[in-house]
Design a protein around this motif. Structure first.
Motif, PDB file in Angstrom:
ATOM      1  N   LYS A 180       0.923  -1.316  -0.237  1.00  0.00           N
ATOM      2  CA  LYS A 180      -0.127  -0.120  -0.057  1.00  0.00           C
ATOM      3  C   LYS A 180       0.948   1.407   0.048  1.00  0.00           C
ATOM      4  N   PRO A 181       0.415   2.325  -0.392  1.00  0.00           N
ATOM      5  CA  PRO A 181       1.001   3.490  -0.478  1.00  0.00           C
ATOM      6  C   PRO A 181       1.832   4.243   0.915  1.00  0.00           C
ATOM      7  N   LEU A 182       2.999   4.667   0.676  1.00  0.00           N
ATOM      8  CA  LEU A 182       3.569   5.359   1.830  1.00  0.00           C
ATOM      9  C   LEU A 182       2.644   6.614   2.226  1.00  0.00           C
ATOM     10  N   PRO A 183       2.812   6.809   3.652  1.00  0.00           N
ATOM     11  CA  PRO A 183       2.126   8.167   3.959  1.00  0.00           C
ATOM     12  C   PRO A 183       2.589   9.120   3.297  1.00  0.00           C
ATOM     13  N   SER A 184       1.684   9.919   2.835  1.00  0.00           N
ATOM     14  CA  SER A 184       1.819  11.277   2.008  1.00  0.00           C
ATOM     15  C   SER A 184       1.824  11.120   0.287  1.00  0.00           C
ATOM     16  N   VAL A 185       1.799   9.671   0.004  1.00  0.00           N
ATOM     17  CA  VAL A 185       1.820   9.420  -1.256  1.00  0.00           C
ATOM     18  C   VAL A 185       0.538   8.840  -1.733  1.00  0.00           C
ATOM     19  N   LYS A 186       0.035   9.309  -2.957  1.00  0.00           N
ATOM     20  CA  LYS A 186      -1.309   9.012  -3.474  1.00  0.00           C
ATOM     21  C   LYS A 186      -1.030   8.222  -4.736  1.00  0.00           C
ATOM     22  N   VAL A 187      -1.975   7.145  -4.923  1.00  0.00           N
ATOM     23  CA  VAL A 187      -1.991   6.068  -6.082  1.00  0.00           C
ATOM     24  C   VAL A 187      -3.286   6.303  -6.534  1.00  0.00           C
ATOM     25  N   LYS A 188      -3.464   6.181  -7.926  1.00  0.00           N
ATOM     26  CA  LYS A 188      -4.689   5.888  -8.671  1.00  0.00           C
ATOM     27  C   LYS A 188      -4.323   5.213  -9.912  1.00  0.00           C
ATOM     28  N   ILE A 189      -5.550   4.529 -10.578  1.00  0.00           N
ATOM     29  CA  ILE A 189      -5.370   3.831 -11.957  1.00  0.00           C
ATOM     30  C   ILE A 189      -5.856   4.877 -12.928  1.00  0.00           C
ATOM     31  N   GLY A 190      -5.096   5.214 -14.002  1.00  0.00           N
ATOM     32  CA  GLY A 190      -5.761   6.018 -14.982  1.00  0.00           C
ATOM     33  C   GLY A 190      -6.117   5.418 -16.249  1.00  0.00           C
ATOM     34  N   GLU A 191      -5.853   5.949 -17.397  1.00  0.00           N
ATOM     35  CA  GLU A 191      -6.165   5.165 -18.641  1.00  0.00           C
ATOM     36  C   GLU A 191      -5.400   4.138 -18.801  1.00  0.00           C
ATOM     37  N   ASN A 192      -5.837   2.853 -19.627  1.00  0.00           N
ATOM     38  CA  ASN A 192      -5.077   1.850 -19.978  1.00  0.00           C
ATOM     39  C   ASN A 192      -4.452   1.130 -18.736  1.00  0.00           C
ATOM     40  N   SER A 193      -5.116   1.197 -17.573  1.00  0.00           N
ATOM     41  CA  SER A 193      -4.880   0.574 -16.261  1.00  0.00           C
ATOM     42  C   SER A 193      -3.495   1.181 -15.822  1.00  0.00           C
ATOM     43  N   GLU A 194      -2.942   2.568 -16.145  1.00  0.00           N
ATOM     44  CA  GLU A 194      -1.678   2.703 -15.909  1.00  0.00           C
ATOM     45  C   GLU A 194      -1.586   3.222 -14.386  1.00  0.00           C
ATOM     46  N   VAL A 195      -0.642   3.181 -13.688  1.00  0.00           N
ATOM     47  CA  VAL A 195      -0.639   3.309 -12.249  1.00  0.00           C
ATOM     48  C   VAL A 195      -0.039   4.910 -12.206  1.00  0.00           C
ATOM     49  N   LEU A 196      -0.835   5.686 -11.708  1.00  0.00           N
ATOM     50  CA  LEU A 196      -0.454   7.190 -11.481  1.00  0.00           C
ATOM     51  C   LEU A 196      -0.195   7.417 -10.145  1.00  0.00           C
ATOM     52  N   VAL A 197       0.784   8.313  -9.872  1.00  0.00           N
ATOM     53  CA  VAL A 197       1.603   8.618  -8.573  1.00  0.00           C
ATOM     54  C   VAL A 197       1.269  10.228  -8.271  1.00  0.00           C
ATOM     55  N   LYS A 198       1.156  10.732  -7.175  1.00  0.00           N
ATOM     56  CA  LYS A 198       1.115  12.197  -6.705  1.00  0.00           C
ATOM     57  C   LYS A 198       1.778  12.186  -5.226  1.00  0.00           C
ATOM     58  N   GLY A 199       2.551  13.186  -5.004  1.00  0.00           N
ATOM     59  CA  GLY A 199       2.870  13.221  -3.619  1.00  0.00           C
ATOM     60  C   GLY A 199       4.087  14.186  -3.799  1.00  0.00           C
ATOM     61  N   PRO A 200       4.876  14.498  -2.435  1.00  0.00           N
ATOM     62  CA  PRO A 200       5.788  15.148  -2.405  1.00  0.00           C
ATOM     63  C   PRO A 200       7.158  14.601  -2.643  1.00  0.00           C
ATOM     64  N   THR A 201       7.192  13.041  -2.795  1.00  0.00           N
ATOM     65  CA  THR A 201       8.190  12.686  -3.264  1.00  0.00           C
ATOM     66  C   THR A 201       8.586  12.565  -4.905  1.00  0.00           C
ATOM     67  N   VAL A 202       7.541  13.093  -5.459  1.00  0.00           N
ATOM     68  CA  VAL A 202       7.634  12.998  -7.117  1.00  0.00           C
ATOM     69  C   VAL A 202       8.891  13.838  -7.535  1.00  0.00           C
ATOM     70  N   MET A 203       9.344  13.458  -8.307  1.00  0.00           N
ATOM     71  CA  MET A 203      10.313  14.510  -8.943  1.00  0.00           C
ATOM     72  C   MET A 203      10.055  16.038  -9.813  1.00  0.00           C
ATOM     73  N   ARG A 204      10.846  16.857  -9.861  1.00  0.00           N
ATOM     74  CA  ARG A 204      10.671  17.960 -10.551  1.00  0.00           C
ATOM     75  C   ARG A 204      10.296  17.766 -11.878  1.00  0.00           C
TER      76      ARG A 204
ATOM     77  N   ALA B  82      -2.570  16.238 -17.276  1.00  0.00           N
ATOM     78  CA  ALA B  82      -2.796  17.535 -17.320  1.00  0.00           C
ATOM     79  C   ALA B  82      -2.973  17.779 -15.788  1.00  0.00           C
ATOM     80  N   ASP B  83      -3.468  17.145 -14.972  1.00  0.00           N
ATOM     81  CA  ASP B  83      -3.801  17.485 -13.440  1.00  0.00           C
ATOM     82  C   ASP B  83      -2.828  17.196 -12.603  1.00  0.00           C
ATOM     83  N   GLY B  84      -1.412  16.775 -12.957  1.00  0.00           N
ATOM     84  CA  GLY B  84      -0.425  16.892 -12.324  1.00  0.00           C
ATOM     85  C   GLY B  84      -0.010  15.347 -11.656  1.00  0.00           C
ATOM     86  N   TRP B  85      -0.234  14.504 -12.048  1.00  0.00           N
ATOM     87  CA  TRP B  85      -0.128  13.292 -11.860  1.00  0.00           C
ATOM     88  C   TRP B  85       0.778  12.477 -12.675  1.00  0.00           C
TER      89      TRP B  85
END
Length: 593
Positions: free
Chosen positions: A394-418, A433-436
């Motif tokens: 399961k995701p680390l604290p502060s990291v969000k995960v969801k499934i996008g188009e074509n079953s792609e794993v999308l990630v958002k959070g303060p650990t994601v690169m610039r 477009a919304d930053g995932w």
């Protein structure tokens, strides 16, 4: 980090290294911090400015960590280059990051760096960590000892400058560039900031609450790999001694010398241990083998059916487990070199559920996880209880995960690169477009929030019959067999699935000799019909439970392994499917003729 630990525990060991005779020695927190300060002043003396990139092209050494933190004190950017990189790969990264100062680990890396330097006008200084003889015509290199003397003899103005840079550092500063392995296209440098690392460290402090200063970690994977670099930073933050393993080929010896309580590894390491242990079990007497199987059955029921769910095991089960743990499991762990196991993070590729269950049953807790260079390593991992075997946690604290188009794993959070260094278009493509962040991995999330991966989206293919195939799933299953070393699954737009298999040649030789099969060469042995029939039967057994369209219909045993030198593997040992498809086109076509 080092200064804080120095204040708390100055004489406690921070690192363990190996000298040139491969003898282990400790480096205290006080000494580690001193070396970082000296190296930071030496870098400033060489003209390294804030925002400049400094490269380290070396196998694991304590000096690699010294250079990392010396860079951070100068607000410079640390760039780690895999020790196995070719001169062309070194030149690409040096030019892309405009690296002026490059640390080289040994004689081989020194000469590769010099070769690359001919194509890198930006590289003006090479520093060699191992004491070697420099080339007579070389006027741009120095040894590590001279580099450190430069820092020791620097004046107060340099010391004040380093202190000022450190005080002015911002969380938004780029800390490191981590270059992706480039399975498709050229490598890209993921920009990880200090804010990324700070967030990752805080999240891991919660997720890895079972670690303490009583632990000992082994840095086994390359420190140029974000998985190892990130875990090592976590250990240093927690005050855990880190033994730096220089030669991954010697891990079976060094793990028995160091006896780590925690160590991150890729699944292939555990696959090899699993195969060796099962071979040992198979060679036991019937009575001993029955005892081990009974122990594993008890261990599975206790550790997986109860402990995994946070439940207290019944008295009789707990008592049975303690008996088998003392008589059998402790001996198994001791033979591996792990007497006091705590956690063993495992990621970087799919890992077989069969292997996870086996080690968990035996009291070795593989902490399966998932992450990327672009996410400062961990996205998800097993929690201590209520983890799902087959998932990546399961995701680390502060990291969000969801499934996008074509079953792609999308990630958002303060650990994601610039983003990617010098690559604005690739950076834009990497995010929705919304930053995932688009991971490029396909998967799904179950009702409990656990992430299950199916494959790399680019690796998924469809047979000519319209059936989707996830090659990594098949390759992972086959990788548990003692006769199989590497596998490349074929079948894109083909009538059926086939495989190029690099066998374990030593295991096949033993089998051939015990079955009185004569052969004059590896090629001759691999063409033996009895051997091929044996392999076919093993493949059929390994693929039990697969749909018929997923099963390998034909296979070819290769007389040579896939290597980085031949361009078939990345530095992280992932196969380059396009290269393999092109290089072995004749063998592939023969399977479909």
């Amino acid at each position: 980090m080092s200064a804080r630990q120095t204040d708390r525990r100055p004489d406690a060991p921070a690192l363990a290294g190996q000298d040139e005779q491969e003898r282990w020695y400790d480096i205290s927190w006080r000494e580690f911090d001193r070396q970082i300060n000296v190296a930071a002043k030496a870098l400033a003396s060489l003209g390294v400015k804030p925002g400049a990139c400094v490269g380290t092209f070396s196998a694991n050494r304590p000096e690699n960590l010294v250079t990392d933190f010396a860079c951070y004190r100068n607000r410079a950017i640390s760039v780690s280059i895999y020790a196995t990189s070719s001169p062309e790969q070194v030149a690409y990264i040096v030019n892309d990051a405009s690296i002026a100062v490059l640390f080289a680990g040994n004689s081989t890396q020194y000469h590769f760096a010099r070769e690359a330097q001919q194509h890198c006008p930006c590289m003006t200084q090479i520093i060699v960590i191992k004491p070697i003889e420099l080339d007579e015509d070389d006027n741009t290199s120095m040894l590590w000892s001279d580099f450190m003397k430069l820092g020791e003899n620097s004046g107060s103005s340099i010391e004040e400058e380093v202190r000022r840079r450190c005080d002015e550092a911002l969380p938004s500063d780029i800390a490191t560039l981590v270059y992706t392995s480039g399975t498709t296209g050229e490598p890209k440098g993921a920009m990880l900031t200090h804010a990324n690392y700070n967030a990752a460290l805080e999240a891991h402090k919660i997720a890895l609450h079972m670690l303490s200063t009583d632990d000992v970690s082994m840095a086994f994977l390359p420190l140029s790999h974000i998985f190892e670099k990130g875990f090592t930073y976590v250990c240093l933050m927690l005050g855990i001694k880190v033994a730096v393993n220089r030669d991954p080929r010697a891990i079976q010896d060094t793990i028995k010398e160091v006896r780590p309580t925690c160590m991150c590894a890729v699944p292939r390491f555990w696959e090899k241990v699993y195969t060796a242990v099962n071979d040992k079990i198979a060679s036991m007497s019937p009575l001993s083998r029955a005892m081990v199987n009974m122990a594993l059955k008890v261990g599975r029921k206790r550790n997986i059916d109860y402990v995994r769910r946070g439940l207290k095991a019944p008295f009789w089960l707990e008592k049975s487990y303690r008996f088998f743990d003392r008589k059998i499991f402790s001996q198994l762990r001791g033979a591996i070199g792990i007497d006091r196991p705590n956690i063993f993070p495992t990621a970087g590729a799919p890992v077989s559920s069969e292997i996870v269950e086996f080690f968990h049953s035996a009291g070795l807790w593989l902490m399966v996880g998932y992450g990327l260079s672009e996410t400062t390593a961990t996205v998800t991992c097993f929690h201590k209880i209520n983890y799902e075997i087959g998932s990546v946690g399961k995701p680390l604290p502060s990291v969000k995960v969801k499934i996008g188009e074509n079953s792609e794993v999308l990630v958002k959070g303060p650990t994601v690169m610039r983003g990617y260094y010098n690559k604005p278009e690739a950076s834009a493509e990497a995010f929705t477009a919304d930053g995932w962040f688009r991971t490029g991995d396909a998967g799904y999330i179950d009702s409990e929030g656990a992430l299950f991966l199916t494959d790399r989206i680019k690796d998924l293919f469809k047979t000519s019959n319209g059936k989707y195939i996830a090659p990594q799933m098949i390759e992972t299953r086959l990788g548990t067999d003692k006769f199989i070393e590497q596998v490349a699954i074929i079948g894109d737009s083909r009538k059926f699935v086939s495989a190029l298999i690099v066998p374990n040649y030593e295991a096949l030789r033993e089998w051939a000799d015990s079955n009185k099969i004569s052969y004059s060469s590896v090629e001759d042995m691999l063409g033996n019909q009895n051997l091929l029939a044996m392999m076919e039967a093993r493949l059929e057994k390994l693929q039990k439970g697969f749909a018929s369209y997923e099963k390998i219909k034909r296979f070819t045993l290769l007389p040579h392994e896939f290597t980085m030198d031949n361009g078939e593997l990345t530095n992280t040992l992932k196969i380059k499917r396009r290269v393999i498809s092109e290089k072995y086109a004749d063998q592939i076509e023969a399977m479909y003729s």
